[in-house]
Design a protein around this motif. Structure first.
Motif, PDB file in Angstrom:
ATOM      1  N   ALA A 474      31.918  57.016  25.949  1.00 10.11           N
ATOM      2  CA  ALA A 474      30.507  56.669  25.709  1.00 10.11           C
ATOM      3  C   ALA A 474      29.841  56.166  26.993  1.00 10.11           C
ATOM      4  CB  ALA A 474      30.408  55.624  24.612  1.00 10.11           C
ATOM      5  N   LYS A 475      30.528  55.294  27.727  1.00  7.20           N
ATOM      6  CA  LYS A 475      29.967  54.786  28.982  1.00  7.20           C
ATOM      7  C   LYS A 475      29.769  55.909  29.988  1.00  7.20           C
ATOM      8  CE  LYS A 475      31.675  50.006  28.840  1.00  7.20           C
ATOM      9  NZ  LYS A 475      32.600  49.010  29.477  1.00  7.20           N
ATOM     10  N   GLY A 476      30.728  56.805  30.047  1.00  9.87           N
ATOM     11  CA  GLY A 476      30.623  57.922  30.981  1.00  9.87           C
ATOM     12  C   GLY A 476      29.454  58.843  30.684  1.00  9.87           C
ATOM     13  N   LEU A 477      29.053  58.871  29.421  1.00 11.60           N
ATOM     14  CA  LEU A 477      27.927  59.712  29.007  1.00 11.60           C
ATOM     15  C   LEU A 477      26.620  58.934  28.926  1.00 11.60           C
ATOM     16  CD1 LEU A 477      29.750  61.669  26.153  1.00 11.60           C
ATOM     17  CD2 LEU A 477      29.074  62.602  28.382  1.00 11.60           C
ATOM     18  N   GLY A 478      26.684  57.625  29.157  1.00  8.98           N
ATOM     19  CA  GLY A 478      25.487  56.809  29.063  1.00  8.98           C
ATOM     20  C   GLY A 478      25.009  56.582  27.640  1.00  8.98           C
ATOM     21  N   LEU A 479      25.936  56.581  26.674  1.00  8.31           N
ATOM     22  CA  LEU A 479      25.587  56.394  25.273  1.00  8.31           C
ATOM     23  C   LEU A 479      25.596  54.917  24.898  1.00  8.31           C
ATOM     24  CD1 LEU A 479      27.803  59.240  23.706  1.00  8.31           C
ATOM     25  CD2 LEU A 479      25.371  59.370  24.308  1.00  8.31           C
ATOM     26  N   ASP A 480      24.915  54.593  23.822  1.00  4.52           N
ATOM     27  CA  ASP A 480      24.876  53.235  23.287  1.00  4.52           C
ATOM     28  C   ASP A 480      26.205  52.962  22.584  1.00  4.52           C
ATOM     29  OD1 ASP A 480      24.516  50.927  21.762  1.00  4.52           O
ATOM     30  OD2 ASP A 480      22.404  51.343  21.376  1.00  4.52           O
ATOM     31  N   ILE A 481      26.998  52.034  23.104  1.00  2.00           N
ATOM     32  CA  ILE A 481      28.321  51.741  22.542  1.00  2.00           C
ATOM     33  C   ILE A 481      28.210  51.290  21.089  1.00  2.00           C
ATOM     34  CG2 ILE A 481      30.442  50.418  22.812  1.00  2.00           C
ATOM     35  CD1 ILE A 481      29.892  52.308  25.113  1.00  2.00           C
ATOM     36  N   ALA A 482      27.201  50.487  20.780  1.00  2.00           N
ATOM     37  CA  ALA A 482      27.031  49.996  19.407  1.00  2.00           C
ATOM     38  C   ALA A 482      26.785  51.151  18.448  1.00  2.00           C
ATOM     39  CB  ALA A 482      25.872  48.996  19.346  1.00  2.00           C
ATOM     40  N   GLU A 483      26.040  52.146  18.896  1.00  2.00           N
ATOM     41  CA  GLU A 483      25.760  53.309  18.040  1.00  2.00           C
ATOM     42  C   GLU A 483      27.028  54.123  17.816  1.00  2.00           C
ATOM     43  OE1 GLU A 483      22.368  56.849  17.673  1.00  2.00           O
ATOM     44  OE2 GLU A 483      22.474  55.592  19.467  1.00  2.00           O
ATOM     45  N   VAL A 484      27.835  54.259  18.859  1.00  2.00           N
ATOM     46  CA  VAL A 484      29.107  54.975  18.725  1.00  2.00           C
ATOM     47  C   VAL A 484      30.027  54.243  17.760  1.00  2.00           C
ATOM     48  CG1 VAL A 484      31.204  55.671  19.952  1.00  2.00           C
ATOM     49  CG2 VAL A 484      28.953  56.065  20.990  1.00  2.00           C
ATOM     50  N   GLU A 485      30.117  52.923  17.900  1.00  2.00           N
ATOM     51  CA  GLU A 485      30.967  52.115  17.020  1.00  2.00           C
ATOM     52  C   GLU A 485      30.504  52.228  15.568  1.00  2.00           C
ATOM     53  OE1 GLU A 485      32.786  47.571  16.782  1.00  2.00           O
ATOM     54  OE2 GLU A 485      31.126  48.028  18.153  1.00  2.00           O
ATOM     55  N   LYS A 486      29.195  52.239  15.362  1.00  2.00           N
ATOM     56  CA  LYS A 486      28.646  52.366  14.017  1.00  2.00           C
ATOM     57  C   LYS A 486      29.019  53.710  13.400  1.00  2.00           C
ATOM     58  CE  LYS A 486      24.219  52.317  11.515  1.00  2.00           C
ATOM     59  NZ  LYS A 486      22.740  52.192  11.671  1.00  2.00           N
ATOM     60  N   LEU A 487      28.909  54.777  14.184  1.00  2.00           N
ATOM     61  CA  LEU A 487      29.272  56.103  13.686  1.00  2.00           C
ATOM     62  C   LEU A 487      30.759  56.186  13.376  1.00  2.00           C
ATOM     63  CD1 LEU A 487      27.228  58.456  16.057  1.00  2.00           C
ATOM     64  CD2 LEU A 487      26.932  58.222  13.588  1.00  2.00           C
ATOM     65  N   ALA A 488      31.586  55.560  14.216  1.00  2.00           N
ATOM     66  CA  ALA A 488      33.027  55.610  14.003  1.00  2.00           C
ATOM     67  C   ALA A 488      33.443  54.942  12.700  1.00  2.00           C
ATOM     68  CB  ALA A 488      33.746  54.951  15.180  1.00  2.00           C
ATOM     69  N   ALA A 489      32.651  53.982  12.248  1.00  2.00           N
ATOM     70  CA  ALA A 489      32.962  53.277  11.008  1.00  2.00           C
ATOM     71  C   ALA A 489      32.615  54.104   9.774  1.00  2.00           C
ATOM     72  CB  ALA A 489      32.212  51.947  10.964  1.00  2.00           C
ATOM     73  N   MET A 490      31.827  55.150   9.957  1.00  2.00           N
ATOM     74  CA  MET A 490      31.429  55.999   8.830  1.00  2.00           C
ATOM     75  C   MET A 490      32.517  57.026   8.538  1.00  2.00           C
ATOM     76  SD  MET A 490      27.495  56.942   9.875  1.00  2.00           S
ATOM     77  CE  MET A 490      26.236  55.680  10.127  1.00  2.00           C
ATOM     78  N   ASP A 491      32.517  57.537   7.301  1.00  2.00           N
ATOM     79  CA  ASP A 491      33.408  58.654   7.022  1.00  2.00           C
ATOM     80  C   ASP A 491      32.749  59.931   7.554  1.00  2.00           C
ATOM     81  OD1 ASP A 491      31.504  59.470   5.139  1.00  2.00           O
ATOM     82  OD2 ASP A 491      32.626  58.678   3.437  1.00  2.00           O
ATOM     83  N   GLN A 492      33.493  61.017   7.544  1.00  2.00           N
ATOM     84  CA  GLN A 492      33.013  62.236   8.191  1.00  2.00           C
ATOM     85  C   GLN A 492      31.675  62.741   7.641  1.00  2.00           C
ATOM     86  OE1 GLN A 492      33.650  63.683  10.805  1.00  2.00           O
ATOM     87  NE2 GLN A 492      33.209  65.870  10.696  1.00  2.00           N
ATOM     88  N   PRO A 493      31.469  62.857   6.323  1.00  2.00           N
ATOM     89  CA  PRO A 493      30.169  63.344   5.833  1.00  2.00           C
ATOM     90  C   PRO A 493      28.990  62.472   6.283  1.00  2.00           C
ATOM     91  CG  PRO A 493      31.804  63.445   4.088  1.00  2.00           C
ATOM     92  CD  PRO A 493      32.424  62.675   5.214  1.00  2.00           C
ATOM     93  N   GLU A 494      29.192  61.145   6.268  1.00  2.00           N
ATOM     94  CA  GLU A 494      28.109  60.250   6.711  1.00  2.00           C
ATOM     95  C   GLU A 494      27.842  60.424   8.202  1.00  2.00           C
ATOM     96  OE1 GLU A 494      29.942  56.585   5.529  1.00  2.00           O
ATOM     97  OE2 GLU A 494      28.586  56.328   3.813  1.00  2.00           O
ATOM     98  N   ARG A 495      28.903  60.596   8.978  1.00  2.00           N
ATOM     99  CA  ARG A 495      28.771  60.755  10.412  1.00  2.00           C
ATOM    100  C   ARG A 495      27.990  62.038  10.747  1.00  2.00           C
ATOM    101  NH1 ARG A 495      33.608  59.320  11.356  1.00  2.00           N
ATOM    102  NH2 ARG A 495      34.602  61.328  11.562  1.00  2.00           N
ATOM    103  N   VAL A 496      28.288  63.079  10.008  1.00  2.00           N
ATOM    104  CA  VAL A 496      27.590  64.349  10.211  1.00  2.00           C
ATOM    105  C   VAL A 496      26.124  64.208   9.844  1.00  2.00           C
ATOM    106  CG1 VAL A 496      27.427  66.748   9.449  1.00  2.00           C
ATOM    107  CG2 VAL A 496      29.668  65.720   9.865  1.00  2.00           C
ATOM    108  N   LYS A 497      25.858  63.561   8.712  1.00  2.00           N
ATOM    109  CA  LYS A 497      24.474  63.390   8.263  1.00  2.00           C
ATOM    110  C   LYS A 497      23.676  62.548   9.263  1.00  2.00           C
ATOM    111  CE  LYS A 497      21.785  61.875   4.230  1.00  2.00           C
ATOM    112  NZ  LYS A 497      21.863  61.268   2.858  1.00  2.00           N
ATOM    113  N   ALA A 498      24.321  61.519   9.814  1.00  2.00           N
ATOM    114  CA  ALA A 498      23.628  60.621  10.730  1.00  2.00           C
ATOM    115  C   ALA A 498      23.290  61.292  12.065  1.00  2.00           C
ATOM    116  CB  ALA A 498      24.472  59.378  10.984  1.00  2.00           C
ATOM    117  N   THR A 499      23.998  62.370  12.397  1.00  2.00           N
ATOM    118  CA  THR A 499      23.772  63.060  13.682  1.00  2.00           C
ATOM    119  C   THR A 499      23.316  64.494  13.478  1.00  2.00           C
ATOM    120  OG1 THR A 499      26.113  63.663  13.763  1.00  2.00           O
ATOM    121  CG2 THR A 499      25.465  61.646  14.902  1.00  2.00           C
ATOM    122  N   ALA A 500      22.699  64.739  12.329  1.00  2.00           N
ATOM    123  CA  ALA A 500      22.309  66.110  11.992  1.00  2.00           C
ATOM    124  C   ALA A 500      21.150  66.618  12.846  1.00  2.00           C
ATOM    125  CB  ALA A 500      21.944  66.213  10.512  1.00  2.00           C
ATOM    126  N   SER A 501      20.337  65.712  13.378  1.00  2.00           N
ATOM    127  CA  SER A 501      19.187  66.158  14.150  1.00  2.00           C
ATOM    128  C   SER A 501      18.902  65.173  15.284  1.00  2.00           C
ATOM    129  CB  SER A 501      17.973  66.315  13.255  1.00  2.00           C
ATOM    130  OG  SER A 501      17.652  65.074  12.626  1.00  2.00           O
TER     131      SER A 501
END
Length: 501
Positions: A474-501
């Protein structure tokens, strides 16, 4: 030396191979010039369809020698006694690239072996990694499409590549290996080969065990960093092909030691990992390998097209004592490899010399078809049963039955959390600090070309495998670590829905 006379394909002497027959000195050309017609029509067909995967490769002949008594595990004749040698042919390859791609590109490497045994050919189709990206063949065409070219731009596309992988968490283990320095072996001689799949071995008593193959290079495992691989791509795109040929040419014969992991059905019942999931390894601490033999390559092909390009390996080619497992990817490959060879090489591709079962003649009732170049069964019967002396089945070739139960439907994989454990262990416990740094750099360099929403989804998968792993990506890509951590806590369908667009 006696001068050789040029002929047509059917033996007619050729008087002129420079000038076409024409109507007068300036033409036009006459269609009656059958030497010209034959020459051009054959040239038009010199290129058979390239392999959809494993298009570029190199091959060599050699032998396998048994070094341990394993008759309590398998009745395979070519493994029946210490010191027994069996001729073989090996093809190494890159997987995703076209025939003109560079040998040093980041890509899994194919490691296919054809054993010419006295009970027919045994083909072992493996890779230089012990795991694979997916575990169900339904996903295979889609996966390969994402490794190829965008249908609109005809360019390699990071969005395609990472979109699929981020939607397929089971790929995390293979992705971690691929983007480590193991993703670019120094040469074909300096890499290991693995069956990846689980197979069944059975003995004369009908007792069976589950096995995996590990061909460990005797040259020492060597890899390249991303910068070294990029430099090699520019310097010599065919470096691994050249290295294999030249080493054998000068008598420096490469070799591999074969180690087997073996589990009895009783041991398998309490085993932590799914035996038939190709995205998992059997940890050596839990299933210690045993050494059973050595493979040596000592002869180069005389003609690349005839022997390497036309070589065809089928996971369905077993011999008595060795059989398939319920591994879904293996089951799919058993069909698909044979099917693609029929398309690429023709219905009688087993008659091409490199593919022929030279130590066990073909005896069956398959007849005719394009390029039937033997006597086609002669005057013998072409059906079974018959009472005219035709070949008959041999009950001793039957494998022991495997109990199967359950409902017939599309079964989803249940233990999805398992997908992250071994990748995390590999990152934490196997890799050095430098290995991890190279891995992160290789991933961010490639993943950085994808859309941010895909980057977030993939970073979350790395985070699920290991917090440090995901955070550094995430740091190497300049992403928000908190957002990555939040997505990681979701199950796969929720993760897909949250990043659909």
């Amino acid at each position: 030396m006696k001068k050789k006379k040029m002929t047509t394909a059917f033996g007619k002497p050729v008087g002129d191979d420079i000038n076409s027959q024409t109507a007068g000195a300036k033409g036009p050309i006459l269609v009656q010039d059958m030497h010209l017609v034959e020459k051009l029509s054959h040239f038009d067909r010199e290129r058979i369809p390239e392999r959809v995967v494993h298009a570029k490769g190199a091959g060599a002949y050699g032998y396998f020698e048994v070094t341990a008594d394993i008759t309590k595990y398998t009745k395979a004749a070519f493994l029946s006694k210490i010191g027994k040698k069996t001729d073989l042919f090996v093809r190494f390859s890159t997987v995703g690239g076209e025939k003109g791609s560079a040998d040093a590109e980041r890509d899994p490497r194919g490691f296919a072996i054809k054993f010419y045994t006295e009970e027919g050919n045994y083909d072992l189709v493996g890779n230089n990694t012990p795991v694979f990206f997916i575990r169900d063949p339904m996903k295979f065409p889609d996966f390969i499409h994402t490794q190829k070219r965008n249908p609109a731009t005809n360019l390699k596309d990071p969005d395609m590549f990472w979109d699929f992988l981020s939607l397929t968490p089971e790929s995390i283990h293979q992705v971690t290996i691929l983007f480590s320095d193991r993703g670019t072996p120094a040469t074909f001689r300096h890499m290991n080969g693995y069956s990846s799949h689980t197979y069944k071995w059975y003995n004369e008593k009908g007792e069976y065990v589950w096995v995996q193959y590990h061909f460990k290079t005797d040259q020492g495992s060597k890899t390249m960093t991303a910068s070294e691989a990029n430099a090699m791509c520019a310097k010599d795109p065919d470096h691994a092909t050249r290295d294999l040929h030249e080493s054998i040419e000068k008598g420096d014969y490469p070799s591999w030691t074969l180690e087997m992991q073996i589990l009895t059905p009783e041991q398998a019942k309490d085993f932590r990992w799914d035996l038939f999931d190709i995205t998992k390894v059997w940890p050596h601490s839990e299933v210690p390998p045993i050494t059973i033999g050595k493979m040596v390559l000592n002869k180069n092909p005389e003609n690349y097209f005839a022997e390497v390009e036309q070589s065809a390996f089928c996971p369905s080619n077993f011999v008595p004592g060795i059989a398939a497992s319920p591994d879904k990817m293996l089951q799919g490959r058993i069909f698909s490899y044979h099917d693609t060879h029929i398309h690429r090489l023709g219905t009688n591709y087993q008659l091409i010399p490199v593919n022929m079962p030279k130590n066990a003649p073909e005896l069956n009732y398959q007849r005719d078809g394009a390029m039937r170049v033997d006597n086609g069964g002669g005057s013998g019967p072409n059906y079974w049963p018959n009472s005219f002396g035709g070949p008959s089945p041999d009950e001793s070739a039957l494998e022991p039955p495997l109990p199967i139960e359950g409902s017939a439907t599309e079964h989803a994989y249940a233990l999805v959390d398992d997908d992250f454990v071994q990748a995390g262990n590999l990152y934490r416990n196997v890799m050095s600090d430098q290995d991890r740094a190279n891995l992160i750099g290789n991933i961010t360099g490639h993943l950085g070309g994808a859309q941010k929403r895909i980057q977030l989804r993939q970073a979350a998968i790395f985070y699920k495998a290991d917090k440090d792993y995901g955070t550094r990506v995430a740091k190497g890509l300049g992403l928000d670590i908190a957002e990555v951590e939040k997505l990681a806590a979701m199950d796969q369908p929720e993760r897909v829905k949250a990043t659909a667009s």
